[in-house]
Scaffold this active site. Structure first.
Site, PDB file in Angstrom:
ATOM      1  N   CYS A 138       0.833  -1.194   0.000  1.00 38.54           N
ATOM      2  CA  CYS A 138       0.000   0.000   0.000  1.00 38.54           C
ATOM      3  C   CYS A 138       0.872   1.249   0.000  1.00 38.54           C
ATOM      4  CB  CYS A 138      -0.927  -0.009   1.220  1.00 38.54           C
ATOM      5  SG  CYS A 138      -1.969   1.457   1.340  1.00 38.54           S
ATOM      6  N   CYS A 141      -0.535   4.031   2.151  1.00 35.40           N
ATOM      7  CA  CYS A 141      -0.361   3.821   3.594  1.00 35.40           C
ATOM      8  C   CYS A 141       1.064   4.132   4.040  1.00 35.40           C
ATOM      9  CB  CYS A 141      -0.681   2.372   3.967  1.00 35.40           C
ATOM     10  SG  CYS A 141      -2.261   1.757   3.376  1.00 35.40           S
ATOM     11  N   ASP A 142       2.047   3.708   3.257  1.00 36.37           N
ATOM     12  CA  ASP A 142       3.425   3.680   3.745  1.00 36.37           C
ATOM     13  C   ASP A 142       4.413   4.542   2.970  1.00 36.37           C
ATOM     14  OD1 ASP A 142       2.621   1.819   5.663  1.00 36.37           O
ATOM     15  OD2 ASP A 142       2.920   0.150   4.282  1.00 36.37           O
TER      16      ASP A 142
END
Length: 310
Positions: A138, A141-142
């Protein structure tokens, strides 16, 4: 504990949330069962630019809007990880049982499965122990964890190219690694990746091993599929986008899956088991997009309503 509803939806992605809107508006006592946050893959998508009426919007925002709408007519959000569905394929009026990992049992005559897909692993040395230590599925997300570092994106489809472009907001360099020379993406995504000065596209290569320092990823070995030559990239982050598999393990006893594990449904999104439906990416289909998922959810909920009220 047993909870009873008219219509149960397993999964709260775009397909499930749309079904919740249609079913609850029609007057069915409806619940969505979800083991994570509502939104599905929208939560992992930086930008949605192919949703009609919205030129561009963060996936997380669209997910939030859909969730608020999905519960506005009375549908209930239930947390749970489904492990099995019990259904009588010969009696369409019988209650189906949805069993969850914590022992909770949900009952309803109609059930929709909208659990989507799970990202496919590379299955190479060093992968398992480095998930969360440099390997991420992701970028949204990261991505911020890799500011001013070099990262690699695996794959040549829309997801890989779009997320590679997103990662250039943080990373100093993004290498896109492709097994073939041909992209499996829309031209607009290809053009955007090629035009970005931070992106290098390396074709005809596969990842063979992930290197680490005991705490974090610090390299990736790749091999040219034609010459078999190997080289090592000094990267701190690796983002694989090499496909996904349907989340349907809990359906294996019902004979409603194809050989790849996708649900087989008719034009009403119904399986061979009466009032057991599939919607979204979990189904056997050619195009997996937000717009096709919401289409499936609406059709399934409407069909269930008519059959339950007949």
């Amino acid at each position: 504990m047993t909870k009873k509803y008219d219509f149960l939806i397993i999964g709260a992605g775009p397909a499930g949330m749309t079904a919740a809107i249609y079913a609850s508006r029609a007057g069915l006592k409806t619940a969505m069962i979800e083991s994570g946050a509502p939104g599905g893959k929208l939560l992992k998508t930086n930008e949605i630019s192919n949703w009609p009426g919205i030129t561009s919007e963060p996936g997380s925002q669209l997910a939030m809007d859909m969730f608020q709408h999905s519960t506005s007519f009375g549908a209930v959000y239930e947390y749970g990880k489904v492990v099995e569905i019990k259904a009588d394929s010969l009696d369409p009026t019988s209650e189906k049982q949805v069993l969850c990992e914590d022992g909770t049992i949900f009952q309803a005559p109609a059930v929709l499965v909208a659990t989507g897909t799970r990202e496919r692993l590379m299955n190479i040395p060093g992968e398992a122990q480095n998930i969360g230590r440099g390997i991420s599925y992701c970028a949204v997300c990261d991505g911020a964890f890799f500011r001013d570092q070099e990262v690699a994106v695996i794959g040549g489809g829309n997801a890989s190219l779009e997320e590679a472009v997103y990662l250039t907001n943080f990373a100093s360099k993004v290498s896109i690694l492709m097994r073939r020379e041909v992209f499996r993406a829309d031209q607009i995504a290809i053009d955007a990746a090629k035009a970005n000065p931070k992106i290098e596209i390396i074709q005809n290569v596969i990842p063979t091993e992930i290197l680490d320092d005991g705490k974090h990823v610090n390299g990736l070995k790749i091999m040219d599929v034609k010459t078999k030559e190997e080289q090592t990239l000094s990267v701190s982050g690796i983002f694989p986008y090499i496909g996904a598999d349907p989340v349907t393990g809990f359906l294996k006893s019902l004979d409603v899956l194809d050989q790849q594990g996708y649900m087989v449904v008719n034009s009403s999104m119904e399986t061979k088991v009466p009032l057991l439906y599939g919607a979204g990416d979990v189904c056997q289909k050619g195009l997996r997009q937000v717009v096709t998922a919401v289409n499936d959810g609406a059709i399934a909920a409407q069909d269930a309503f008519h059959k339950l009220k007949a």
